[in-house]
Design a protein around this motif. Structure first.
Motif, PDB file in Angstrom:
ATOM      1  N   VAL A  12       0.833  -1.203   0.000  1.00 54.38           N
ATOM      2  CA  VAL A  12       0.000   0.000   0.000  1.00 54.38           C
ATOM      3  C   VAL A  12       0.872   1.258   0.000  1.00 54.38           C
ATOM      4  CG1 VAL A  12      -1.772   1.303   1.232  1.00 54.38           C
ATOM      5  CG2 VAL A  12      -1.826  -1.200   1.266  1.00 54.38           C
ATOM      6  N   GLU A  13       0.539   2.190  -0.895  1.00 48.16           N
ATOM      7  CA  GLU A  13       1.166   3.504  -0.924  1.00 48.16           C
ATOM      8  C   GLU A  13       0.079   4.550  -0.681  1.00 48.16           C
ATOM      9  OE1 GLU A  13       3.069   3.981  -4.670  1.00 48.16           O
ATOM     10  OE2 GLU A  13       4.096   2.037  -4.567  1.00 48.16           O
ATOM     11  N   VAL A  14       0.395   5.582   0.097  1.00 47.87           N
ATOM     12  CA  VAL A  14      -0.573   6.644   0.396  1.00 47.87           C
ATOM     13  C   VAL A  14       0.033   7.991   0.013  1.00 47.87           C
ATOM     14  CG1 VAL A  14      -1.998   7.736   2.166  1.00 47.87           C
ATOM     15  CG2 VAL A  14      -1.529   5.283   2.302  1.00 47.87           C
ATOM     16  N   THR A  15      -0.671   8.728  -0.856  1.00 50.69           N
ATOM     17  CA  THR A  15      -0.125  10.005  -1.342  1.00 50.69           C
ATOM     18  C   THR A  15      -1.146  11.137  -1.246  1.00 50.69           C
ATOM     19  OG1 THR A  15      -0.770   9.495  -3.626  1.00 50.69           O
ATOM     20  CG2 THR A  15       1.438   8.838  -2.944  1.00 50.69           C
ATOM     21  N   GLY A  16      -2.238  10.956  -0.507  1.00 53.95           N
ATOM     22  CA  GLY A  16      -3.277  11.975  -0.440  1.00 53.95           C
ATOM     23  C   GLY A  16      -2.886  13.177   0.405  1.00 53.95           C
ATOM     24  N   LEU A  17      -3.688  14.240   0.298  1.00 56.03           N
ATOM     25  CA  LEU A  17      -3.443  15.489   1.017  1.00 56.03           C
ATOM     26  C   LEU A  17      -4.654  15.859   1.864  1.00 56.03           C
ATOM     27  CD1 LEU A  17      -1.883  17.610  -1.878  1.00 56.03           C
ATOM     28  CD2 LEU A  17      -0.654  16.451  -0.034  1.00 56.03           C
ATOM     29  N   GLY A  18      -4.405  16.556   2.963  1.00 57.09           N
ATOM     30  CA  GLY A  18      -5.479  17.036   3.813  1.00 57.09           C
ATOM     31  C   GLY A  18      -5.352  18.528   4.049  1.00 57.09           C
ATOM     32  N   PHE A  19      -6.485  19.249   4.023  1.00 56.70           N
ATOM     33  CA  PHE A  19      -6.503  20.690   4.296  1.00 56.70           C
ATOM     34  C   PHE A  19      -7.586  20.944   5.335  1.00 56.70           C
ATOM     35  CE2 PHE A  19      -8.064  25.037   3.436  1.00 56.70           C
ATOM     36  CZ  PHE A  19      -6.884  25.728   3.682  1.00 56.70           C
ATOM     37  N   MET A  20      -7.187  21.434   6.478  1.00 47.71           N
ATOM     38  CA  MET A  20      -8.101  21.569   7.606  1.00 47.71           C
ATOM     39  C   MET A  20      -8.745  20.201   7.894  1.00 47.71           C
ATOM     40  SD  MET A  20      -9.911  25.255   6.778  1.00 47.71           S
ATOM     41  CE  MET A  20     -10.786  25.281   8.343  1.00 47.71           C
ATOM     42  N   GLY A  21      -7.951  19.202   7.675  1.00 47.16           N
ATOM     43  CA  GLY A  21      -8.392  17.824   7.882  1.00 47.16           C
ATOM     44  C   GLY A  21      -7.161  16.935   7.862  1.00 47.16           C
ATOM     45  N   GLY A  22      -7.342  15.664   7.677  1.00 45.30           N
ATOM     46  CA  GLY A  22      -6.191  14.769   7.692  1.00 45.30           C
ATOM     47  C   GLY A  22      -6.290  13.668   6.657  1.00 45.30           C
ATOM     48  N   PHE A  23      -5.118  13.231   6.170  1.00 47.45           N
ATOM     49  CA  PHE A  23      -5.019  12.097   5.249  1.00 47.45           C
ATOM     50  C   PHE A  23      -3.963  11.163   5.842  1.00 47.45           C
ATOM     51  CE2 PHE A  23      -5.204   9.594   1.570  1.00 47.45           C
ATOM     52  CZ  PHE A  23      -6.190  10.075   0.717  1.00 47.45           C
ATOM     53  N   ASP A  24      -4.420  10.169   6.582  1.00 45.30           N
ATOM     54  CA  ASP A  24      -3.551   9.314   7.386  1.00 45.30           C
ATOM     55  C   ASP A  24      -2.833   8.289   6.508  1.00 45.30           C
ATOM     56  OD1 ASP A  24      -2.339   7.915   9.385  1.00 45.30           O
ATOM     57  OD2 ASP A  24      -4.173   6.990  10.156  1.00 45.30           O
ATOM     58  N   ASP A  25      -1.503   8.177   6.672  1.00 46.43           N
ATOM     59  CA  ASP A  25      -0.731   7.215   5.881  1.00 46.43           C
ATOM     60  C   ASP A  25      -0.144   6.093   6.734  1.00 46.43           C
ATOM     61  OD1 ASP A  25       1.204   8.546   7.284  1.00 46.43           O
ATOM     62  OD2 ASP A  25       2.461   9.030   5.541  1.00 46.43           O
TER      63      ASP A  25
END
Length: 216
Positions: free
Chosen positions: A154-167
């Motif tokens: 699994v690879e995680v490359t997402g972004l969070g703005f005033m929130g979160g993208f947990d990797d």
């Protein structure tokens, strides 16, 4: 495919038979994508039987079910779980929720959208349309949770703005594991990626632990 009459012209059926053995070998992790594509191209352009034989000489006979030692336990064999028709390519929720769990087949590209809502994508029992899968998650004032088994790459490359993208669920898988890339965007919301064992495997491990305590 045999070595008999190597100069004889190959038929379309023989080319397709060779291609199928190559697909099975890739699904089992015996060939990487580059080598698979190289051999597949050679199979479809082969003129004689002799040109087909080297393409599969180092591969087991199709359907032999050979699995490398140490990978035959529950959750460790990907044989038969890759290359199936997709049953879902996305999920959408607005003021509600969506869920993909249990036995299903994820498309090579899956898009999940949660707007003031929640979404669940559980890959622990899932099959895969392709060895390379992209999951795109978009959470707006909502949340999406992607659950993967420990054996999956699994690879995680997402972004969070005033929130979160947990990797925290990112990591290497076992040999032959499909590759899943999770990307997207979370705005005032969150996307979580977590690794969990299958329920059946949890019970099996618990029984083994209890048996070991009794023996001790």
């Amino acid at each position: 495919m045999t070595d008999e009459l190597p100069a004889m012209r190959a038929s379309d059926a023989e080319r397709e038979q060779t291609a199928e053995r190559l697909r099975e070998a890739m699904a089992e992790g015996r060939l990487d994508m580059a080598e698979f594509q190289e051999r597949l191209d050679a199979a479809y352009t082969a003129r004689t039987r002799g040109e087909l034989v080297p393409l599969v000489r180092d591969l087991p006979v199709a359907g032999s079910g050979a699995v490398p030692e140490g990978l035959e336990g529950p959750g460790h064999s990907w044989v038969g779980r890759v290359g199936k028709p997709a049953t879902s390519r996305g999920g959408f929720a607005f003021w509600g929720g969506f869920g993909r769990r249990g036995k299903w087949t994820i498309g090579r590209t899956f898009t999940g959208v949660a707007i003031q809502a929640g979404g669940e994508v559980d890959l622990r029992e899932a099959d895969f349309e392709d060895r390379e899968t992209v999951i795109r998650c978009f959470a707006l004032m909502g949340g999406i949770v992607v659950t993967v088994p420990p054996e999956l790459h699994v690879e995680v490359t997402g972004l969070g703005f005033m929130g979160g993208f947990d990797d925290r669920g990112a990591g290497e898988g076992t040999p032959g594991s499909p590759r899943v890339r999770i990307t997207g965007f979370a705005l005032m919301g969150g996307v979580g990626v977590e690794r969990k064992r299958r329920k059946g495997e949890k019970k099996r491990l618990e029984k083994e632990r209890q048996a070991g305590e009794l023996e001790g």
